[in-house]
Write a protein that holds these residues in place. Structure first.
Motif, PDB file in Angstrom:
ATOM      1  N   MET A 214      25.262  -6.657 -54.518  1.00 48.70           N
ATOM      2  CA  MET A 214      25.442  -6.462 -53.091  1.00 48.70           C
ATOM      3  C   MET A 214      24.880  -5.102 -52.685  1.00 48.70           C
ATOM      4  N   SER A 215      24.156  -5.090 -51.588  1.00 52.37           N
ATOM      5  CA  SER A 215      23.533  -3.862 -51.113  1.00 52.37           C
ATOM      6  C   SER A 215      24.549  -2.954 -50.435  1.00 52.37           C
ATOM      7  N   LEU A 216      24.421  -1.692 -50.683  1.00 54.10           N
ATOM      8  CA  LEU A 216      25.212  -0.688 -49.995  1.00 54.10           C
ATOM      9  C   LEU A 216      24.842  -0.635 -48.509  1.00 54.10           C
ATOM     10  N   ILE A 217      23.576  -0.921 -48.221  1.00 56.34           N
ATOM     11  CA  ILE A 217      23.037  -0.790 -46.872  1.00 56.34           C
ATOM     12  C   ILE A 217      23.328  -2.036 -46.046  1.00 56.34           C
ATOM     13  N   GLN A 218      23.823  -1.833 -44.831  1.00 52.92           N
ATOM     14  CA  GLN A 218      24.078  -2.950 -43.915  1.00 52.92           C
ATOM     15  C   GLN A 218      22.816  -3.333 -43.153  1.00 52.92           C
ATOM     16  N   LYS A 219      22.081  -2.336 -42.660  1.00 53.90           N
ATOM     17  CA  LYS A 219      20.811  -2.541 -41.968  1.00 53.90           C
ATOM     18  C   LYS A 219      20.195  -1.165 -41.738  1.00 53.90           C
ATOM     19  N   ILE A 220      18.976  -1.133 -41.261  1.00 53.19           N
ATOM     20  CA  ILE A 220      18.347   0.136 -40.901  1.00 53.19           C
ATOM     21  C   ILE A 220      18.925   0.582 -39.561  1.00 53.19           C
ATOM     22  N   HIS A 221      19.500   1.765 -39.532  1.00 55.30           N
ATOM     23  CA  HIS A 221      20.083   2.301 -38.297  1.00 55.30           C
ATOM     24  C   HIS A 221      18.978   2.650 -37.305  1.00 55.30           C
ATOM     25  N   HIS A 222      17.999   3.432 -37.771  1.00 55.66           N
ATOM     26  CA  HIS A 222      16.809   3.698 -36.988  1.00 55.66           C
ATOM     27  C   HIS A 222      15.730   4.249 -37.911  1.00 55.66           C
ATOM     28  N   VAL A 223      14.517   4.153 -37.465  1.00 54.09           N
ATOM     29  CA  VAL A 223      13.368   4.723 -38.158  1.00 54.09           C
ATOM     30  C   VAL A 223      12.792   5.753 -37.202  1.00 54.09           C
ATOM     31  N   ALA A 224      12.529   6.960 -37.695  1.00 53.97           N
ATOM     32  CA  ALA A 224      12.064   8.035 -36.820  1.00 53.97           C
ATOM     33  C   ALA A 224      10.667   8.511 -37.206  1.00 53.97           C
ATOM     34  N   TYR A 225       9.864   8.730 -36.184  1.00 52.83           N
ATOM     35  CA  TYR A 225       8.520   9.252 -36.323  1.00 52.83           C
ATOM     36  C   TYR A 225       8.373  10.437 -35.383  1.00 52.83           C
ATOM     37  N   ARG A 226       7.356  11.217 -35.591  1.00 54.02           N
ATOM     38  CA  ARG A 226       7.053  12.304 -34.676  1.00 54.02           C
ATOM     39  C   ARG A 226       6.145  11.768 -33.572  1.00 54.02           C
ATOM     40  N   CYS A 227       6.252  12.366 -32.392  1.00 59.40           N
ATOM     41  CA  CYS A 227       5.345  12.016 -31.294  1.00 59.40           C
ATOM     42  C   CYS A 227       4.809  13.286 -30.654  1.00 59.40           C
ATOM     43  N   LYS A 228       3.710  13.137 -29.938  1.00 58.71           N
ATOM     44  CA  LYS A 228       3.094  14.270 -29.246  1.00 58.71           C
ATOM     45  C   LYS A 228       3.789  14.562 -27.923  1.00 58.71           C
ATOM     46  N   ASP A 229       4.223  13.490 -27.235  1.00 57.02           N
ATOM     47  CA  ASP A 229       4.836  13.624 -25.919  1.00 57.02           C
ATOM     48  C   ASP A 229       5.879  12.510 -25.794  1.00 57.02           C
ATOM     49  N   ALA A 230       7.146  12.884 -25.730  1.00 55.38           N
ATOM     50  CA  ALA A 230       8.232  11.893 -25.717  1.00 55.38           C
ATOM     51  C   ALA A 230       8.142  10.961 -24.512  1.00 55.38           C
ATOM     52  N   LYS A 231       7.878  11.512 -23.346  1.00 59.87           N
ATOM     53  CA  LYS A 231       7.815  10.677 -22.138  1.00 59.87           C
ATOM     54  C   LYS A 231       6.655   9.692 -22.229  1.00 59.87           C
ATOM     55  N   GLU A 232       5.485  10.173 -22.616  1.00 61.55           N
ATOM     56  CA  GLU A 232       4.325   9.293 -22.759  1.00 61.55           C
ATOM     57  C   GLU A 232       4.605   8.192 -23.787  1.00 61.55           C
ATOM     58  N   THR A 233       5.253   8.544 -24.878  1.00 61.24           N
ATOM     59  CA  THR A 233       5.555   7.582 -25.932  1.00 61.24           C
ATOM     60  C   THR A 233       6.505   6.509 -25.428  1.00 61.24           C
ATOM     61  N   VAL A 234       7.593   6.907 -24.765  1.00 63.14           N
ATOM     62  CA  VAL A 234       8.554   5.939 -24.210  1.00 63.14           C
ATOM     63  C   VAL A 234       7.844   5.001 -23.240  1.00 63.14           C
ATOM     64  N   GLU A 235       7.073   5.561 -22.330  1.00 61.47           N
ATOM     65  CA  GLU A 235       6.401   4.738 -21.320  1.00 61.47           C
ATOM     66  C   GLU A 235       5.376   3.796 -21.950  1.00 61.47           C
ATOM     67  N   TRP A 236       4.669   4.231 -22.996  1.00 55.81           N
ATOM     68  CA  TRP A 236       3.680   3.387 -23.670  1.00 55.81           C
ATOM     69  C   TRP A 236       4.364   2.198 -24.352  1.00 55.81           C
ATOM     70  N   TYR A 237       5.446   2.447 -25.070  1.00 59.42           N
ATOM     71  CA  TYR A 237       6.150   1.363 -25.767  1.00 59.42           C
ATOM     72  C   TYR A 237       6.802   0.397 -24.771  1.00 59.42           C
ATOM     73  N   GLU A 238       7.316   0.932 -23.667  1.00 59.60           N
ATOM     74  CA  GLU A 238       7.873   0.050 -22.636  1.00 59.60           C
ATOM     75  C   GLU A 238       6.787  -0.841 -22.044  1.00 59.60           C
ATOM     76  N   LYS A 239       5.671  -0.238 -21.671  1.00 57.10           N
ATOM     77  CA  LYS A 239       4.590  -0.962 -21.000  1.00 57.10           C
ATOM     78  C   LYS A 239       3.911  -1.978 -21.918  1.00 57.10           C
ATOM     79  N   HIS A 240       3.539  -1.558 -23.118  1.00 55.27           N
ATOM     80  CA  HIS A 240       2.698  -2.395 -23.973  1.00 55.27           C
ATOM     81  C   HIS A 240       3.460  -3.336 -24.894  1.00 55.27           C
ATOM     82  N   LEU A 241       4.689  -2.971 -25.262  1.00 59.80           N
ATOM     83  CA  LEU A 241       5.435  -3.807 -26.205  1.00 59.80           C
ATOM     84  C   LEU A 241       6.766  -4.286 -25.649  1.00 59.80           C
TER      85      LEU A 241
END
Length: 178
Positions: free
Chosen positions: A1-28
Motif C-alpha cells: 500500500m502506498s503512503l501517498i494518497q495523491k499529488i497535492h500539487h506540482v510547482a514550477y517557476r514562472c516569469k510572470d504570475a499574472k500572465e501565467t494564470v491568464e494563459w492557462y485559463e485562456k488556452h487550457l
C-alpha cells in the motif's frame, strides 16, 4: 500500500504570475484557485519575496507556479534535452486533442503532433515560461495495457543491465501490435 494518497500539487517557476494564470485559463480552461504571497520563505525563513499561484487542473490535480522577482532570470536544465522535462495533461478524447491543437495554432502557439504512442495520442507545445506541455488522449485497449503490464519489470531489469532500449514494447511505435 502506498503512503501517498495523491499529488497535492506540482510547482514550477514562472516569469510572470499574472500572465501565467491568464494563459492557462485562456488556452487550457484551467481555473485559478489560490494565491499566496510572502516576503520570506516559510520553510527556510530566507528573505525571498514570491507570488505562488495555484490552478485547478481537474479531479483534485493542482498545478502551481512561483514568480520569484528577487532571483536571477529563470532558465532550463541545459544538460537535459528540451523534450524530456514536460507536464502531460490528460484530455477526454482524440477529438478534444485535435480541436485543442487547432485552437492553439489559431492563437499563434506552435504545436507538435499528434504523435501516436499507440496507447495514447499526444500534442506538445510550450507555455509562456518555456515549460513543455503535453496533452494526451488515451486510446489503448485493455489488451494493450495488459501486454505492457506483463513486461514492465523485465524491461526495467534489462534497461538497468544494458542501458539499451528493450524491445518488449517495440510494437507501440513499429505498428506490429496484433
Amino acid at each position: 500500500m502506498s503512503l501517498i494518497q495523491k499529488i497535492h500539487h506540482v510547482a514550477y517557476r514562472c516569469k510572470d504570475a499574472k500572465e501565467t494564470v491568464e494563459w492557462y485559463e485562456k488556452h487550457l480552461g484551467i481555473m485559478f484557485v489560490l494565491a499566496i504571497a510572502e516576503n520570506e520563505v516559510p520553510s527556510t525563513k530566507a528573505p525571498d519575496p514570491y507570488m505562488h499561484v495555484f490552478l485547478d487542473a481537474g479531479n483534485g490535480n493542482v498545478l502551481a507556479f512561483f514568480e520569484l522577482p528577487g532571483q536571477p532570470p529563470m532558465g532550463r536544465d541545459t544538460n537535459t534535452p528540451e523534450w524530456v522535462q514536460h507536464l502531460a495533461l490528460k484530455v477526454d478524447s482524440v477529438d478534444t486533442l485535435l480541436t485543442t491543437k487547432a485552437r492553439l495554432e489559431a492563437e499563434g502557439i506552435e504545436v507538435l503532433g499528434p504523435t501516436n504512442h499507440t496507447i495514447f495520442k499526444s500534442i506538445y507545445f510550450f507555455d509562456p515560461n518555456g515549460h513543455r506541455l503535453e496533452l494526451a488522449a488515451d486510446c489503448g485497449t485493455p489488451g494493450m495495457m495488459q501486454k505492457l503490464d506483463a513486461v514492465k519489470r523485465e524491461m526495467l531489469d534489462e534497461w538497468s543491465r544494458t542501458r539499451r532500449a528493450p524491445s518488449h514494447a517495440a510494437w507501440m511505435h513499429d505498428g506490429t501490435y496484433a
